[in-house]
Design an enzyme around this catalytic site. Structure first.
Site, PDB file in Angstrom:
ATOM      1  N   LYS A   1      72.929  85.099  47.982  1.00  0.00           N
ATOM      2  CA  LYS A   1      74.178  84.431  48.366  1.00  0.00           C
ATOM      3  C   LYS A   1      73.982  83.379  49.449  1.00  0.00           C
ATOM      4  CE  LYS A   1      75.341  87.797  51.892  1.00  0.00           C
ATOM      5  NZ  LYS A   1      76.387  88.337  52.724  1.00  0.00           N
TER       6      LYS A   1
ATOM      7  N   HIS B   1      85.810  83.382  40.154  1.00  0.00           N
ATOM      8  CA  HIS B   1      84.586  83.827  39.486  1.00  0.00           C
ATOM      9  C   HIS B   1      84.208  82.794  38.452  1.00  0.00           C
ATOM     10  CE1 HIS B   1      86.191  87.513  41.282  1.00  0.00           C
ATOM     11  NE2 HIS B   1      84.917  87.728  41.540  1.00  0.00           N
TER      12      HIS B   1
ATOM     13  N   GLN C   1      92.820  86.834  49.037  1.00  0.00           N
ATOM     14  CA  GLN C   1      91.633  85.973  49.017  1.00  0.00           C
ATOM     15  C   GLN C   1      91.866  84.776  48.103  1.00  0.00           C
ATOM     16  OE1 GLN C   1      89.007  89.029  47.357  1.00  0.00           O
ATOM     17  NE2 GLN C   1      87.641  88.675  49.086  1.00  0.00           N
TER      18      GLN C   1
ATOM     19  N   HIS D   1      80.532  84.793  42.304  1.00  0.00           N
ATOM     20  CA  HIS D   1      81.758  85.113  43.039  1.00  0.00           C
ATOM     21  C   HIS D   1      81.827  84.097  44.175  1.00  0.00           C
ATOM     22  CE1 HIS D   1      81.567  89.550  41.898  1.00  0.00           C
ATOM     23  NE2 HIS D   1      80.330  89.160  41.689  1.00  0.00           N
TER      24      HIS D   1
ATOM     25  N   ASP E   1      90.155  83.691  45.759  1.00  0.00           N
ATOM     26  CA  ASP E   1      89.008  84.190  45.018  1.00  0.00           C
ATOM     27  C   ASP E   1      88.745  83.369  43.756  1.00  0.00           C
ATOM     28  OD1 ASP E   1      86.923  85.892  44.708  1.00  0.00           O
ATOM     29  OD2 ASP E   1      88.112  87.694  44.337  1.00  0.00           O
TER      30      ASP E   1
ATOM     31  N   CYS F   1      87.257  91.035  41.141  1.00  0.00           N
ATOM     32  CA  CYS F   1      86.252  90.746  40.104  1.00  0.00           C
ATOM     33  C   CYS F   1      86.496  91.453  38.756  1.00  0.00           C
ATOM     34  CB  CYS F   1      84.842  91.041  40.586  1.00  0.00           C
ATOM     35  SG  CYS F   1      84.638  91.144  42.354  1.00  0.00           S
TER      36      CYS F   1
ATOM     37  N   ARG G   1      91.706  97.062  51.597  1.00  0.00           N
ATOM     38  CA  ARG G   1      90.465  97.736  51.982  1.00  0.00           C
ATOM     39  C   ARG G   1      90.732  98.603  53.192  1.00  0.00           C
ATOM     40  NH1 ARG G   1      86.302  92.637  51.350  1.00  0.00           N
ATOM     41  NH2 ARG G   1      86.816  92.216  49.173  1.00  0.00           N
TER      42      ARG G   1
HETATM   43 ZN   LIG Z   1      84.147  88.950  43.003  1.00  0.00          ZN
END
Ligand SMILES: [Zn+2]
Ligand SMILES: [Zn+2]
Length: 575
Positions: A403, A319, A315, A449, A317, A268, A297
């Site tokens: 979410k 945004h 990911q 996200h 991912d 992010c 992580r």
């Molecule tokens: Zn994010």
């Protein structure tokens, strides 16, 4: 009657059978365990799994003899006399205090507190099975002798037993760690590092196919591709709040000159920086940035598990930055996209959960009640518009926004949580994100996200188990194997290979000096969707003998016709 008592009594019956079949055996211990029991033996001769049916037969015979379990209390001295030829039992007796209980079942005597069934009459018929043999150190200490442990499983009914065995077999067959090895997909090497995945050629191809499909779809739907580094300055993580709220999931800092860097646990902040790289107008919105972002992580080594729990993963991912008025339509499109992506990977059943804030605990959340209501309404309305059933979870939202989560059911009914769509009020504040509205006024955008596959590593682990390694044609690392019948057909097989390759199909030519049946067997083990066998007749008339995975020989076909068939199958994404 407790099932544990039956299981423990079966351990004694197992020992009774062993005593009769292998005189001279020294006995360790034999407790009940989850779903069954075991007993440890020091045998006069080694056993193999082939011996289990014979032992099981003997146990069944003993059970029909209605053996009575008799409990006796003896002194330490008497116990030493009874077990004078049993060194392991003597060791246990030495550590005991006071009266010692001994159980007798037929000719077998054991040191045991019980409880036991009173007679083998109580053991349900045909509801136990010996499952495996393993080595086990006496008392779990590697300095002690290695004993032979025989495991069994037992239930109250034959039906329960067969259901348990079936589910075990099914899950075992699908275990992505075993399949990953067998199909040569990935490697986790302790020397390289725990929880870190090394993708082998076929696995890396599978990963690329998954990634390409997702990325191509996102780019078609108005996402822009961005890319950000694997490490970032500690100050950034302080500003984003990760340092305060997420530190236990991050690796220690690296000192470089006067700065400190952290491995990124999320993508992010990078995307936020890209948003802020210039002044944004309402005309630019919505902005959708996507990245196949690799994050790290911290996970305790004890919880690491194959591909599904790792320390570094990528990911899919993205945004999204939009105005409040655009939120609902963005969410609607995102829900469509999620369904489209998951459907294409063969997941048709979803469960959706909506996590919202609890207005009674305002202090737990960031941002005003007004924005929260707006975002939650938008999420809820989008789900309603799409006529998707969902469960609403009050108070389950994260501190920065509500979410939606999507879970899928796999081929054997197991549930996996995959896609997440999150609304975020935190980042736009922390990084002072703005856009200029129609009237020239600075406004805060809303940030979303979302990761639809989640972690690619985990997603592929789930895919392997869902398909039991037999991937649909479009996802198969090798789609077609060409097998020449004899050495004189090798050249022709290579030509077919080249032609298929030019058509964009992933093909291997098995031209090694082995029999056709051996090559077919190899292809079957590798779960290759199609094998083409070519000999004299096929070479002469431009055809191939087609073997389809699971179906076997489906006959001779012109090569062009075969190509059309597979091209259609790939396009339709059929299994
Ligand atoms: Zn994010
Ligand atoms: Zn016992």
């Amino acid at each position: 009657m407790k099932i544990e008592t039956i299981r423990h009594s079966l351990a004694h019956i197992l020992a009774t059978a062993i005593q009769e079949l292998y005189p001279g055996t020294k006995f360790g211990i034999g407790p009940a365990i989850e779903a069954g029991f075991y007993y440890d033996f020091d045998l006069p001769k080694p056993l193999s799994p082939e011996d289990l049916p014979k032992i099981e037969e003997k146990m069944k015979k003993l059970i029909t003899e209605n053996i009575i379990f008799k409990k006796r209390e003896v002194s330490k001295k008497e116990a030493r006399k009874i077990f004078k030829n049993q060194p392991y039992k003597l060791e246990l007796i030495d550590e005991m205090e006071g009266k010692i209980t001994v159980y007798e079942s037929g000719k077998f005597l054991d040191l045991c507190k019980g409880p036991h069934i009173d007679s083998t009459k109580k053991i349900p018929k045909d509801s136990f099975k010996l499952t495996k043999i393993a080595g086990a150190y006496w008392r779990g200490d590697e300095k002690n002798p290695m004993l032979t442990r025989i495991y069994g499983t037992a239930f109250k009914t034959k039906k329960e037993l067969s259901e348990y065995l079936k589910m075990q077999k099914e899950a075992e067959k699908r275990d992505h760690r075993a399949l990953g090895k067998k199909l040569e997909l990935f490697l986790i090497d302790e020397e390289f590092g725990k929880g870190l995945v090394l993708w082998l050629p076929k696995g890396a191809m599978l990963r690329k196919l998954v990634m390409d499909f997702a990325l191509k779809t996102y780019l078609k739907r108005g996402y822009q591709l961005v890319s950000t580094p694997h490490i970032a300055n500690l100050n950034l993580w302080k500003r984003s709040g990760h340092w305060d709220f997420y530190r236990e999931n991050m690796y220690p800092q690296m000192k470089v000159e006067k700065d400190s860097f952290m491995l990124k646990p999320m993508n992010c902040p990078g995307h936020v920086k890209i948003y802020n790289s210039k002044i944004r107008s309402y005309k630019d919105l919505p902005l959708r940035f996507t990245e196949m972002g690799t994050v790290y992580r911290y996970e305790k080594s004890g919880v690491l598990h194959g591909l599904t729990r790792v320390r570094g993963f990528t990911q899919d991912d993205a945004h999204i930055f939009c105005s409040p008025e655009q939120l609902q339509s963005e969410l609607r499109e995102m829900i469509d996209l999620t369904k489209y992506i998951l459907n294409n990977f063969g997941f048709k059943d979803f469960e959706i959960s909506l996590s919202v804030h609890d207005p009674k605990e305002k202090e737990r959340y960031l941002g005003s009640g007004k924005v929260w209501n707006l975002a939650e309404k938008a999420l809820e309305n989008a789900l309603k518009e799409k006529q998707l059933p969902y469960n609403r979870y009050l108070g389950e939202a994260v501190f920065y926004g509500p979410k939606i989560d999507f879970s899928v059911n796999d081929a054997i009914g197991r549930k996996w949580q995959l896609s997440t769509i999150q609304v975020d009020f935190n980042f736009p504040e922390k990084f002072d994100l703005t856009y200029v509205d129609r009237k020239g006024k600075k406004k805060r955008p809303i940030m979303l996200h979302r990761a639809l596959l989640g972690s690619l590593e985990r997603f592929i682990g789930i895919l392997i188990e869902h398909y039991a390694g037999a991937f649909p044609l479009w996802l198969s690392p090798i789609q077609i194997s060409v097998i020449p019948v004899g050495s004189r057909h090798r050249e022709h097989a290579r030509e077919i290979g080249k032609l298929l390759d030019e058509k964009g199909l992933r093909v291997q030519v098995q031209d090694e000096a082995e029999t056709v049946s051996k090559k077919i067997r190899k292809g079957e083990v590798q779960k290759i969707p199609y094998m083409l066998v070519v000999g004299d007749k096929e070479a002469k008339n431009g055809s191939v003998r087609v073997r389809q995975r699971e179906k076997g020989d489906i006959g001779v076909m012109k090569l062009e016709k075969f190509i059309k068939k597979v091209e259609k199958e790939i396009k339709d994404k059929n299994i």
